[in-house]
Design a protein around this motif. Structure first.
Motif, PDB file in Angstrom:
ATOM      1  N   GLN A  23       1.088  -1.140   0.077  1.00  0.00           N
ATOM      2  CA  GLN A  23      -0.052   0.125  -0.025  1.00  0.00           C
ATOM      3  C   GLN A  23       0.788   1.057   0.017  1.00  0.00           C
ATOM      4  OE1 GLN A  23      -2.385  -0.617   3.518  1.00  0.00           O
ATOM      5  NE2 GLN A  23      -4.258  -1.568   2.291  1.00  0.00           N
ATOM      6  N   ASN A  24       1.963   1.297   0.767  1.00  0.00           N
ATOM      7  CA  ASN A  24       2.860   2.474   0.906  1.00  0.00           C
ATOM      8  C   ASN A  24       3.621   2.698  -0.448  1.00  0.00           C
ATOM      9  OD1 ASN A  24       2.145   3.115   3.496  1.00  0.00           O
ATOM     10  ND2 ASN A  24       4.009   1.871   4.320  1.00  0.00           N
ATOM     11  N   ARG A  25       3.826   1.540  -0.989  1.00  0.00           N
ATOM     12  CA  ARG A  25       4.570   1.564  -2.282  1.00  0.00           C
ATOM     13  C   ARG A  25       3.449   1.908  -3.466  1.00  0.00           C
ATOM     14  NH1 ARG A  25       8.547  -3.089  -4.916  1.00  0.00           N
ATOM     15  NH2 ARG A  25       9.038  -1.731  -6.665  1.00  0.00           N
ATOM     16  N   VAL A  26       2.301   1.637  -3.310  1.00  0.00           N
ATOM     17  CA  VAL A  26       1.403   2.318  -4.339  1.00  0.00           C
ATOM     18  C   VAL A  26       1.180   3.658  -4.187  1.00  0.00           C
ATOM     19  CG1 VAL A  26      -1.230   2.250  -4.777  1.00  0.00           C
ATOM     20  CG2 VAL A  26       0.261   0.290  -4.620  1.00  0.00           C
ATOM     21  N   LEU A  27       1.040   4.161  -2.886  1.00  0.00           N
ATOM     22  CA  LEU A  27       0.919   5.525  -2.596  1.00  0.00           C
ATOM     23  C   LEU A  27       2.066   6.467  -2.968  1.00  0.00           C
ATOM     24  CD1 LEU A  27      -0.892   5.517   0.969  1.00  0.00           C
ATOM     25  CD2 LEU A  27      -1.832   6.168  -1.294  1.00  0.00           C
ATOM     26  N   ALA A  28       3.270   5.722  -2.859  1.00  0.00           N
ATOM     27  CA  ALA A  28       4.649   6.724  -3.256  1.00  0.00           C
ATOM     28  C   ALA A  28       4.690   6.706  -4.800  1.00  0.00           C
ATOM     29  CB  ALA A  28       5.877   5.801  -2.595  1.00  0.00           C
ATOM     30  N   THR A  29       4.345   5.719  -5.382  1.00  0.00           N
ATOM     31  CA  THR A  29       4.443   5.502  -6.823  1.00  0.00           C
ATOM     32  C   THR A  29       3.002   6.605  -7.547  1.00  0.00           C
ATOM     33  OG1 THR A  29       4.992   3.350  -6.973  1.00  0.00           O
ATOM     34  CG2 THR A  29       3.956   4.181  -8.798  1.00  0.00           C
ATOM     35  N   ALA A  30       2.159   6.651  -6.815  1.00  0.00           N
ATOM     36  CA  ALA A  30       0.973   7.591  -7.146  1.00  0.00           C
ATOM     37  C   ALA A  30       1.611   9.112  -7.135  1.00  0.00           C
ATOM     38  CB  ALA A  30      -0.187   7.548  -6.507  1.00  0.00           C
ATOM     39  N   PHE A  31       2.142   9.367  -5.699  1.00  0.00           N
ATOM     40  CA  PHE A  31       2.619  10.712  -5.650  1.00  0.00           C
ATOM     41  C   PHE A  31       3.864  11.156  -6.445  1.00  0.00           C
ATOM     42  CE2 PHE A  31       5.868  13.233  -3.100  1.00  0.00           C
ATOM     43  CZ  PHE A  31       5.088  14.206  -3.110  1.00  0.00           C
ATOM     44  N   ARG A  32       4.808  10.002  -6.761  1.00  0.00           N
ATOM     45  CA  ARG A  32       5.770  10.504  -7.860  1.00  0.00           C
ATOM     46  C   ARG A  32       5.148  10.707  -9.291  1.00  0.00           C
ATOM     47  NH1 ARG A  32       8.393   6.503  -4.664  1.00  0.00           N
ATOM     48  NH2 ARG A  32       8.026   4.722  -6.484  1.00  0.00           N
ATOM     49  N   GLY A  33       4.202  10.192  -9.472  1.00  0.00           N
ATOM     50  CA  GLY A  33       3.476  10.346 -10.860  1.00  0.00           C
ATOM     51  C   GLY A  33       3.010  11.811 -11.052  1.00  0.00           C
ATOM     52  N   MET A  34       2.190  12.115  -9.671  1.00  0.00           N
ATOM     53  CA  MET A  34       1.544  13.487  -9.636  1.00  0.00           C
ATOM     54  C   MET A  34       2.769  14.695  -9.669  1.00  0.00           C
ATOM     55  SD  MET A  34      -1.386  13.103  -6.997  1.00  0.00           S
ATOM     56  CE  MET A  34      -0.603  12.307  -5.756  1.00  0.00           C
ATOM     57  N   LEU A  35       3.889  14.240  -9.170  1.00  0.00           N
ATOM     58  CA  LEU A  35       5.011  15.173  -9.156  1.00  0.00           C
ATOM     59  C   LEU A  35       5.449  15.395 -10.637  1.00  0.00           C
ATOM     60  CD1 LEU A  35       7.224  14.532  -5.863  1.00  0.00           C
ATOM     61  CD2 LEU A  35       5.685  16.597  -6.406  1.00  0.00           C
ATOM     62  N   ARG A  36       5.577  14.504 -11.447  1.00  0.00           N
ATOM     63  CA  ARG A  36       6.004  14.268 -12.706  1.00  0.00           C
ATOM     64  C   ARG A  36       5.008  15.107 -13.473  1.00  0.00           C
ATOM     65  NH1 ARG A  36       6.670   8.320 -12.845  1.00  0.00           N
ATOM     66  NH2 ARG A  36       8.704   8.006 -11.572  1.00  0.00           N
ATOM     67  N   ALA A  37       3.826  15.136 -13.142  1.00  0.00           N
ATOM     68  CA  ALA A  37       2.816  15.691 -14.127  1.00  0.00           C
ATOM     69  C   ALA A  37       3.055  17.545 -13.672  1.00  0.00           C
ATOM     70  CB  ALA A  37       1.444  15.334 -13.818  1.00  0.00           C
ATOM     71  N   LEU A  38       3.588  17.723 -12.705  1.00  0.00           N
ATOM     72  CA  LEU A  38       3.765  19.380 -12.616  1.00  0.00           C
ATOM     73  C   LEU A  38       4.945  19.950 -13.128  1.00  0.00           C
ATOM     74  CD1 LEU A  38       3.316  19.253  -8.551  1.00  0.00           C
ATOM     75  CD2 LEU A  38       1.532  19.839 -10.296  1.00  0.00           C
ATOM     76  N   PRO A  39       4.777  21.206 -13.329  1.00  0.00           N
ATOM     77  CA  PRO A  39       6.126  21.721 -14.059  1.00  0.00           C
ATOM     78  C   PRO A  39       7.031  22.015 -12.854  1.00  0.00           C
ATOM     79  CG  PRO A  39       4.004  23.298 -14.128  1.00  0.00           C
ATOM     80  CD  PRO A  39       3.667  22.146 -13.240  1.00  0.00           C
ATOM     81  N   SER A  40       8.314  21.864 -13.370  1.00  0.00           N
ATOM     82  CA  SER A  40       9.562  21.628 -12.406  1.00  0.00           C
ATOM     83  C   SER A  40       9.412  22.589 -11.308  1.00  0.00           C
ATOM     84  CB  SER A  40      10.818  21.271 -13.136  1.00  0.00           C
ATOM     85  OG  SER A  40      11.008  22.803 -13.606  1.00  0.00           O
ATOM     86  N   ASP A  41       9.175  23.801 -11.559  1.00  0.00           N
ATOM     87  CA  ASP A  41       9.302  24.626 -10.099  1.00  0.00           C
ATOM     88  C   ASP A  41       8.416  24.462  -9.392  1.00  0.00           C
ATOM     89  OD1 ASP A  41       7.661  25.567 -12.293  1.00  0.00           O
ATOM     90  OD2 ASP A  41       7.653  27.566 -11.645  1.00  0.00           O
TER      91      ASP A  41
END
Length: 84
Positions: A23-41
């Protein structure tokens, strides 16, 4: 008979622990995916904000004398170290 019960308990705890890890791995993966979708700044601002929130939480755990303070800190460090 009690040995079997103890073995069953251990099996259940191991399965529960593995489920929590996943579950923690799934949440961390989702979080990283959301961060990738944001502009870098914006992503950098989000990461900094999260780090501040985690630091605040560690301070709160210290203030409360929580036995989980070190574990929280270690998991926070591991999460951010994995991102680099």
């Amino acid at each position: 008979m009690s040995e079997l019960t103890l073995e069953q308990r251990l099996d259940y705890l191991e399965e529960s622990n593995e489920a929590l890890k996943m579950q923690n791995r799934v949440l961390a993966t989702a979080f990283r995916g959301m961060l990738r979708a944001l502009p870098s700044d914006v992503a950098q601002d989000v990461i900094e904000s999260i780090q501040i929130a985690f630091d605040d939480e560690v301070a709160q755990l210290q203030y409360e004398g929580s036995p989980h303070e070190e574990l929280f800190y270690d998991m926070t460090y591991a999460f951010f170290r994995e991102k680099q």
